[in-house]
Design an enzyme around this catalytic site. Structure first.
Site, PDB file in Angstrom:
ATOM      1  N   LYS A  60       0.769  -1.227  -0.252  1.00  0.00           N
ATOM      2  CA  LYS A  60      -0.006  -0.025   0.096  1.00  0.00           C
ATOM      3  C   LYS A  60       0.739   1.385  -0.053  1.00  0.00           C
ATOM      4  CE  LYS A  60      -3.051  -2.893   0.019  1.00  0.00           C
ATOM      5  NZ  LYS A  60      -2.279  -3.984  -0.286  1.00  0.00           N
ATOM      6  N   ALA A 193      -3.637 -12.692 -12.507  1.00  0.00           N
ATOM      7  CA  ALA A 193      -4.586 -11.648 -12.365  1.00  0.00           C
ATOM      8  C   ALA A 193      -5.480 -11.596 -11.145  1.00  0.00           C
ATOM      9  CB  ALA A 193      -5.599 -11.457 -13.675  1.00  0.00           C
ATOM     10  N   GLY A 194      -4.806 -11.976 -10.067  1.00  0.00           N
ATOM     11  CA  GLY A 194      -5.498 -11.937  -8.774  1.00  0.00           C
ATOM     12  C   GLY A 194      -5.092 -10.605  -8.126  1.00  0.00           C
ATOM     13  N   GLU A 215      -3.253 -14.789 -17.229  1.00  0.00           N
ATOM     14  CA  GLU A 215      -4.155 -15.409 -16.346  1.00  0.00           C
ATOM     15  C   GLU A 215      -4.716 -16.684 -17.020  1.00  0.00           C
ATOM     16  OE1 GLU A 215      -6.155 -16.922 -13.586  1.00  0.00           O
ATOM     17  OE2 GLU A 215      -5.305 -15.056 -12.812  1.00  0.00           O
ATOM     18  N   SER A 281       2.239 -14.682  -9.193  1.00  0.00           N
ATOM     19  CA  SER A 281       1.204 -14.343  -8.268  1.00  0.00           C
ATOM     20  C   SER A 281       0.051 -15.141  -8.567  1.00  0.00           C
ATOM     21  CB  SER A 281       1.023 -12.734  -8.261  1.00  0.00           C
ATOM     22  OG  SER A 281      -0.326 -12.598  -7.457  1.00  0.00           O
ATOM     23  N   GLY A 283      -1.386 -17.225  -5.980  1.00  0.00           N
ATOM     24  CA  GLY A 283      -2.119 -17.699  -4.844  1.00  0.00           C
ATOM     25  C   GLY A 283      -1.153 -17.807  -3.574  1.00  0.00           C
ATOM     26  N   ASP A 325      -4.699 -17.601   8.057  1.00  0.00           N
ATOM     27  CA  ASP A 325      -4.322 -18.360   6.678  1.00  0.00           C
ATOM     28  C   ASP A 325      -4.327 -19.757   6.752  1.00  0.00           C
ATOM     29  OD1 ASP A 325      -4.459 -15.528   5.684  1.00  0.00           O
ATOM     30  OD2 ASP A 325      -2.452 -15.572   4.910  1.00  0.00           O
ATOM     31  N   ALA A 333      -5.882 -10.274   6.178  1.00  0.00           N
ATOM     32  CA  ALA A 333      -5.556  -9.893   7.442  1.00  0.00           C
ATOM     33  C   ALA A 333      -6.485  -9.372   8.419  1.00  0.00           C
ATOM     34  CB  ALA A 333      -4.685  -8.639   7.226  1.00  0.00           C
ATOM     35  N   HIS A 457     -23.083  15.952   2.805  1.00  0.00           N
ATOM     36  CA  HIS A 457     -22.953  16.394   1.570  1.00  0.00           C
ATOM     37  C   HIS A 457     -21.933  17.464   1.396  1.00  0.00           C
ATOM     38  CE1 HIS A 457     -24.200  17.553  -2.653  1.00  0.00           C
ATOM     39  NE2 HIS A 457     -24.277  18.876  -2.242  1.00  0.00           N
TER      40      HIS A 457
END
Length: 478
Positions: A60, A193-194, A215, A281, A283, A325, A333, A457
């Site tokens: 991020k 393409a995940g 993919e 990438s 999985g 996981d 997470a 608004h």
């Protein structure tokens, strides 16, 4: 002398460190074992797991940097802001990412001290069970065999690799290597393409890479609502991502010149992708090996997951819990965090509950994608009668002012009761907007409840209200 604990958590990621903190809040004597140093310069085990060290947080940070770069270079003029040539210092960008990670790992260490949690620096594995609890061997900077009445397994997952495609995290990378590029590759290939492939592919596309995504599945973002996936593919293609669906990966070769991926396209025609770097990438798989589970009579299923009941307790080992996981459900997470809290509260004799249908999903592309609950195709397959309301960000004043008018919000509600069954967003700040939908669904709200709540608004949240109104053809601004 061996130490004894009420609760031992194995793994210091989101599920693990949150479980340890909650258990300590409940008055237990708690320890947490972690062995992964994640390239720490001093070789010290780092808390935060994949998410904080080589996943959610660093990705991020890079996404934010790349989005800032693209806005300055391509969209500032829309606001009347004239700038000269814009360049990127990729090493400084990566260093900023690393600094954020270091700050946050230090924050977790502070929380451990605050809550009097013992950090055991080493790999934990079961040795057996005695009258006083489970014996767990710690092998690393700390070497000991500790005893715990209850054990929470929160060892997370690792990137899945493909046979015949050796990942060196230099030329051929998984998520870890893709976060450490020291320069912008001219041509970047992405297999998968995940979520991770699209997010990291987007980062380097904004910074100047020519990105090609391969993919195997025939449908783009198959887990998403079909209308969201269709809009996303259109927008990402418009941005410059070259997305190829239904391919079959063949031989992959890497040398000093780069990487060559041989594949057949959706029509069965042989094709070749030449790139400077390749991200794999496809999985993730649970980290359940080397835990000594057999020594306590615990077996994983055929996919490597630990079977548990509805309260995160391992089915064949009373007093052992597993979260995140390493168990069924989405590898998210925030799902791991909630399960960590649940396990600690179950140990304390409480009666917690998680509604997995109300766990939100997010893809941090630009625009972001987020959803909670059922997709339209799932409702059709289940024969559920529903109403659908959709409203575009293009009709929202705040979105227009921000220059972020792509996408829409879609609300699905029960045709008879009006209960919200699913909410799907593609648009700016979707990761924040989806929280309103998750709260509404937890409280079994109707679409009319959101429609009648006064939203500020101008704000992006008004799109949620308008979509709820649209389920009864009552949208006010369109």
């Amino acid at each position: 002398m061996s130490q004894a604990f009420d609760v031992l958590v194995i793994g210091g990621g989101p599920g693990g460190y949150i479980a340890a903190i909650r258990a300590a809040q409940l008055g237990f004597k708690v320890a947490c074992a972690e062995s992964n140093a994640y390239d720490d310069p001093n070789g010290e085990p780092r808390l935060g797991g994949t998410c904080l060290n080589v996943g959610c947080i660093p990705s991020k940070a890079l996404l934010a940097s790349s989005e800032e770069f693209e806005r300055i270079g391509h969209h500032a003029a829309d606001h009347g802001i004239e700038v000269g040539s814009v360049s990127i210092d990729s090493k400084k960008m990566v260093q900023r990412k690393d600094d954020i990670v270091t700050k946050m790992t230090g924050g977790i260490q502070y929380l451990f001290r605050k809550n009097k949690i013992t950090l055991l620096k080493g790999h934990a594995s079961f040795e057996g069970k005695g009258a006083d609890g489970y014996q767990v061997k710690i092998d690393g900077k700390d070497k000991d065999t500790v005893t715990a009445k209850n054990v929470i397994i929160a060892t997370g997952s690792k990137a899945r690799h493909l046979p015949g495609i050796p990942v060196d995290n230099m030329l051929i990378c998984d998520n870890e290597g893709a976060l450490k590029f020291d320069s912008v590759p001219k041509k970047l290939g992405v297999i998968g393409a995940g979520v991770i492939g699209l997010e990291l592919g987007s980062v380097w596309r904004r910074l100047g890479s020519e990105v090609t995504v391969l993919e195997a599945l025939p449908s783009f973002l198959a887990a998403c609502d079909v209308s969201i996936a269709k809009e996303a593919q259109k927008l990402f293609t418009k941005q410059g991502l070259n997305i190829n669906m239904g391919v079959n990966i063949g031989e992959v070769k890497a040398d000093k010149k780069g990487v060559v991926v041989n594949y057949t396209d959706s029509a069965g025609k042989a094709a070749k992708l030449e790139c400077d770097r390749l991200i794999v990438s496809v999985g993730r798989v649970p980290n359940t090996d080397k835990l000594g589970l057999d020594k306590i009579g615990l077996k994983v299923d055929e996919r490597g997951f630990i079977p548990i009941d509805d309260h995160a307790c391992a089915i064949s080992a009373p007093g052992v819990y597993a979260v995140g996981d390493v168990v069924r459900g989405p590898m998210l997470a925030h799902k791991a965090e909630d399960e960590g809290v649940l396990a600690a509260e179950v140990i304390a004799g409480q009666k917690p509950h998680i509604d997995y249908n109300c766990i939100p999903w997010v893809i941090y592309t630009d625009p972001e994608i987020a959803w909670v609950g059922k997709t339209e195709q799932a409702l059709k397959e289940a024969g559920v009668a529903y109403k659908s309301g959709q409203f575009p960000f293009a009709a929202n004043g705040r979105a227009l002012g921000m220059g972020r008018a792509d996408g829409f919000i879609k609300v699905l509600s029960d045709a008879k009761t009006d209960e919200i069954l699913g909410v799907h967003i593609i648009g700016a700040n979707a990761s924040d907007l989806i929280a309103e939908a998750a709260v509404a669904m937890e409280f079994k709200a109707a679409a009319e409840d959101i429609a009648r709540i006064c939203h500020p608004h101008p704000s992006l949240s008004e799109v949620m209200r308008e979509a709820a109104l649209a389920t009864d053809q009552r949208a006010l601004n369109m």
